[in-house]
Design a protein around this motif. Structure first.
Motif, PDB file in Angstrom:
ATOM      1  N   GLU A 128     -10.258   4.978   5.898  1.00 45.33           N
ATOM      2  CA  GLU A 128     -10.392   3.583   5.484  1.00 45.33           C
ATOM      3  C   GLU A 128      -9.031   2.903   5.347  1.00 45.33           C
ATOM      4  O   GLU A 128      -8.857   1.754   5.752  1.00 45.33           O
ATOM      5  CB  GLU A 128     -11.139   3.530   4.150  1.00 45.33           C
ATOM      6  CG  GLU A 128     -11.328   2.148   3.590  1.00 45.33           C
ATOM      7  CD  GLU A 128     -12.065   2.159   2.248  1.00 45.33           C
ATOM      8  OE1 GLU A 128     -12.650   1.126   1.920  1.00 45.33           O
ATOM      9  OE2 GLU A 128     -12.062   3.201   1.553  1.00 45.33           O
ATOM     10  N   TRP A 129      -8.050   3.638   4.791  1.00 48.03           N
ATOM     11  CA  TRP A 129      -6.731   3.056   4.549  1.00 48.03           C
ATOM     12  C   TRP A 129      -5.704   3.467   5.603  1.00 48.03           C
ATOM     13  O   TRP A 129      -4.507   3.248   5.428  1.00 48.03           O
ATOM     14  CB  TRP A 129      -6.256   3.421   3.136  1.00 48.03           C
ATOM     15  CG  TRP A 129      -7.137   2.777   2.117  1.00 48.03           C
ATOM     16  CD1 TRP A 129      -8.124   3.374   1.373  1.00 48.03           C
ATOM     17  CD2 TRP A 129      -7.146   1.399   1.747  1.00 48.03           C
ATOM     18  NE1 TRP A 129      -8.738   2.447   0.577  1.00 48.03           N
ATOM     19  CE2 TRP A 129      -8.159   1.221   0.783  1.00 48.03           C
ATOM     20  CE3 TRP A 129      -6.398   0.288   2.144  1.00 48.03           C
ATOM     21  CZ2 TRP A 129      -8.439  -0.006   0.206  1.00 48.03           C
ATOM     22  CZ3 TRP A 129      -6.683  -0.939   1.568  1.00 48.03           C
ATOM     23  CH2 TRP A 129      -7.688  -1.073   0.609  1.00 48.03           C
ATOM     24  N   ARG A 130      -6.184   4.079   6.683  1.00 49.50           N
ATOM     25  CA  ARG A 130      -5.354   4.443   7.842  1.00 49.50           C
ATOM     26  C   ARG A 130      -4.221   5.414   7.510  1.00 49.50           C
ATOM     27  O   ARG A 130      -3.106   5.270   7.986  1.00 49.50           O
ATOM     28  CB  ARG A 130      -4.821   3.186   8.516  1.00 49.50           C
ATOM     29  CG  ARG A 130      -5.923   2.341   9.072  1.00 49.50           C
ATOM     30  CD  ARG A 130      -5.391   1.230   9.941  1.00 49.50           C
ATOM     31  NE  ARG A 130      -6.533   0.555  10.567  1.00 49.50           N
ATOM     32  CZ  ARG A 130      -6.746  -0.745  10.468  1.00 49.50           C
ATOM     33  NH1 ARG A 130      -5.904  -1.512   9.815  1.00 49.50           N
ATOM     34  NH2 ARG A 130      -7.792  -1.286  11.057  1.00 49.50           N
ATOM     35  N   HIS A 131      -4.557   6.406   6.709  1.00 46.08           N
ATOM     36  CA  HIS A 131      -3.629   7.502   6.427  1.00 46.08           C
ATOM     37  C   HIS A 131      -4.040   8.657   7.348  1.00 46.08           C
ATOM     38  O   HIS A 131      -4.711   9.600   6.935  1.00 46.08           O
ATOM     39  CB  HIS A 131      -3.676   7.907   4.959  1.00 46.08           C
ATOM     40  CG  HIS A 131      -3.367   6.791   4.020  1.00 46.08           C
ATOM     41  ND1 HIS A 131      -2.168   6.106   4.048  1.00 46.08           N
ATOM     42  CD2 HIS A 131      -4.104   6.212   3.045  1.00 46.08           C
ATOM     43  CE1 HIS A 131      -2.179   5.167   3.115  1.00 46.08           C
ATOM     44  NE2 HIS A 131      -3.347   5.216   2.496  1.00 46.08           N
ATOM     45  N   GLU A 164      -6.267  12.123   6.796  1.00 47.08           N
ATOM     46  CA  GLU A 164      -7.615  12.137   7.370  1.00 47.08           C
ATOM     47  C   GLU A 164      -7.821  13.372   8.236  1.00 47.08           C
ATOM     48  O   GLU A 164      -8.839  14.074   8.110  1.00 47.08           O
ATOM     49  CB  GLU A 164      -7.832  10.875   8.202  1.00 47.08           C
ATOM     50  CG  GLU A 164      -9.158  10.843   8.932  1.00 47.08           C
ATOM     51  CD  GLU A 164      -9.254   9.725   9.962  1.00 47.08           C
ATOM     52  OE1 GLU A 164     -10.250   9.734  10.711  1.00 47.08           O
ATOM     53  OE2 GLU A 164      -8.363   8.860  10.033  1.00 47.08           O
ATOM     54  N   ARG A 188     -11.813   8.080   2.742  1.00 46.04           N
ATOM     55  CA  ARG A 188     -10.821   7.229   2.092  1.00 46.04           C
ATOM     56  C   ARG A 188      -9.536   7.147   2.910  1.00 46.04           C
ATOM     57  O   ARG A 188      -8.936   6.076   3.052  1.00 46.04           O
ATOM     58  CB  ARG A 188     -10.525   7.751   0.688  1.00 46.04           C
ATOM     59  CG  ARG A 188      -9.961   6.717  -0.243  1.00 46.04           C
ATOM     60  CD  ARG A 188     -10.006   7.186  -1.686  1.00 46.04           C
ATOM     61  NE  ARG A 188      -9.495   8.527  -1.835  1.00 46.04           N
ATOM     62  CZ  ARG A 188      -8.407   8.845  -2.521  1.00 46.04           C
ATOM     63  NH1 ARG A 188      -7.719   7.917  -3.142  1.00 46.04           N
ATOM     64  NH2 ARG A 188      -8.007  10.084  -2.613  1.00 46.04           N
ATOM     65  N   ALA A 189      -9.113   8.275   3.464  1.00 51.65           N
ATOM     66  CA  ALA A 189      -7.900   8.275   4.289  1.00 51.65           C
ATOM     67  C   ALA A 189      -8.114   7.445   5.555  1.00 51.65           C
ATOM     68  O   ALA A 189      -7.230   6.682   5.957  1.00 51.65           O
ATOM     69  CB  ALA A 189      -7.506   9.707   4.637  1.00 51.65           C
ATOM     70  N   MET A 215       0.840  -1.175   0.000  1.00 51.65           N
ATOM     71  CA  MET A 215       0.000   0.000   0.000  1.00 51.65           C
ATOM     72  C   MET A 215       0.888   1.243   0.000  1.00 51.65           C
ATOM     73  O   MET A 215       1.905   1.294   0.680  1.00 51.65           O
ATOM     74  CB  MET A 215      -0.888  -0.014   1.247  1.00 51.65           C
ATOM     75  CG  MET A 215      -1.702   1.221   1.398  1.00 51.65           C
ATOM     76  SD  MET A 215      -2.731   1.390   2.873  1.00 51.65           S
ATOM     77  CE  MET A 215      -2.618  -0.103   3.743  1.00 51.65           C
ATOM     78  N   THR A 266       2.290  11.333  -2.610  1.00 52.75           N
ATOM     79  CA  THR A 266       2.654   9.922  -2.565  1.00 52.75           C
ATOM     80  C   THR A 266       4.150   9.804  -2.306  1.00 52.75           C
ATOM     81  O   THR A 266       4.964  10.306  -3.091  1.00 52.75           O
ATOM     82  CB  THR A 266       2.299   9.229  -3.890  1.00 52.75           C
ATOM     83  OG1 THR A 266       0.941   9.503  -4.218  1.00 52.75           O
ATOM     84  CG2 THR A 266       2.517   7.726  -3.796  1.00 52.75           C
ATOM     85  N   SER A 292       2.181   5.012   0.769  1.00 52.21           N
ATOM     86  CA  SER A 292       2.133   5.883   1.940  1.00 52.21           C
ATOM     87  C   SER A 292       2.151   7.328   1.446  1.00 52.21           C
ATOM     88  O   SER A 292       2.655   7.625   0.352  1.00 52.21           O
ATOM     89  CB  SER A 292       3.301   5.595   2.884  1.00 52.21           C
ATOM     90  OG  SER A 292       4.529   5.825   2.241  1.00 52.21           O
TER      91      SER A 292
END
Length: 116
Positions: free
Chosen positions: A94-97, A101, A91-92, A1, A59, A3
């Motif tokens: 959900e993907w633990r960013h 977030e 979305r952030a 994934m 990214t 980062s």
């Protein structure tokens, strides 16, 4: 994934746009979000820095001045969309960013206070 790091310049630009009341409060983000053709047209008449300013995330490891470098778009390349900020938060999360977030959440709160 992948980062991501927070694009502080984009956060500042989003705040400027909100303060200038350049926002849309109710939209179908799925229908109005920029598509590849929209982004390509934007890049024909704007710089990569201007393009980057529409993305809350950078990214990690991606080459500068490529679309892959920029993530979490918060507007239609003209105005901030409340639904885009909600999508960024979701979305952030959900993907633990977490940093993305929180940045999107703070902008959403700023937009809601400004537009109240």
């Amino acid at each position: 994934m992948a980062s991501y790091s927070v694009n502080e310049r984009a956060v500042a630009r989003a705040r400027e746009l909100i303060d200038a009341r350049q926002y849309v409060l109710d939209s179908d983000w799925g229908a109005v979000q920029p598509r590849a053709d929209d982004e390509n047209a934007f890049l024909k008449s704007h710089s990569w820095d201007e393009y980057a300013a529409w993305h809350l995330g950078l990214t990690d490891g991606a080459t500068e001045h490529t679309k892959a470098r920029y993530a979490f778009v918060y507007g239609d390349l003209r105005r901030v969309h409340r639904t885009a900020l909600i999508a960024c938060v979701y979305r952030a999360a959900e993907w633990r960013h977490k940093d993305i977030e929180l940045a999107a959440h703070e902008l959403l709160q700023h937009l809601d206070r400004t537009s109240a």
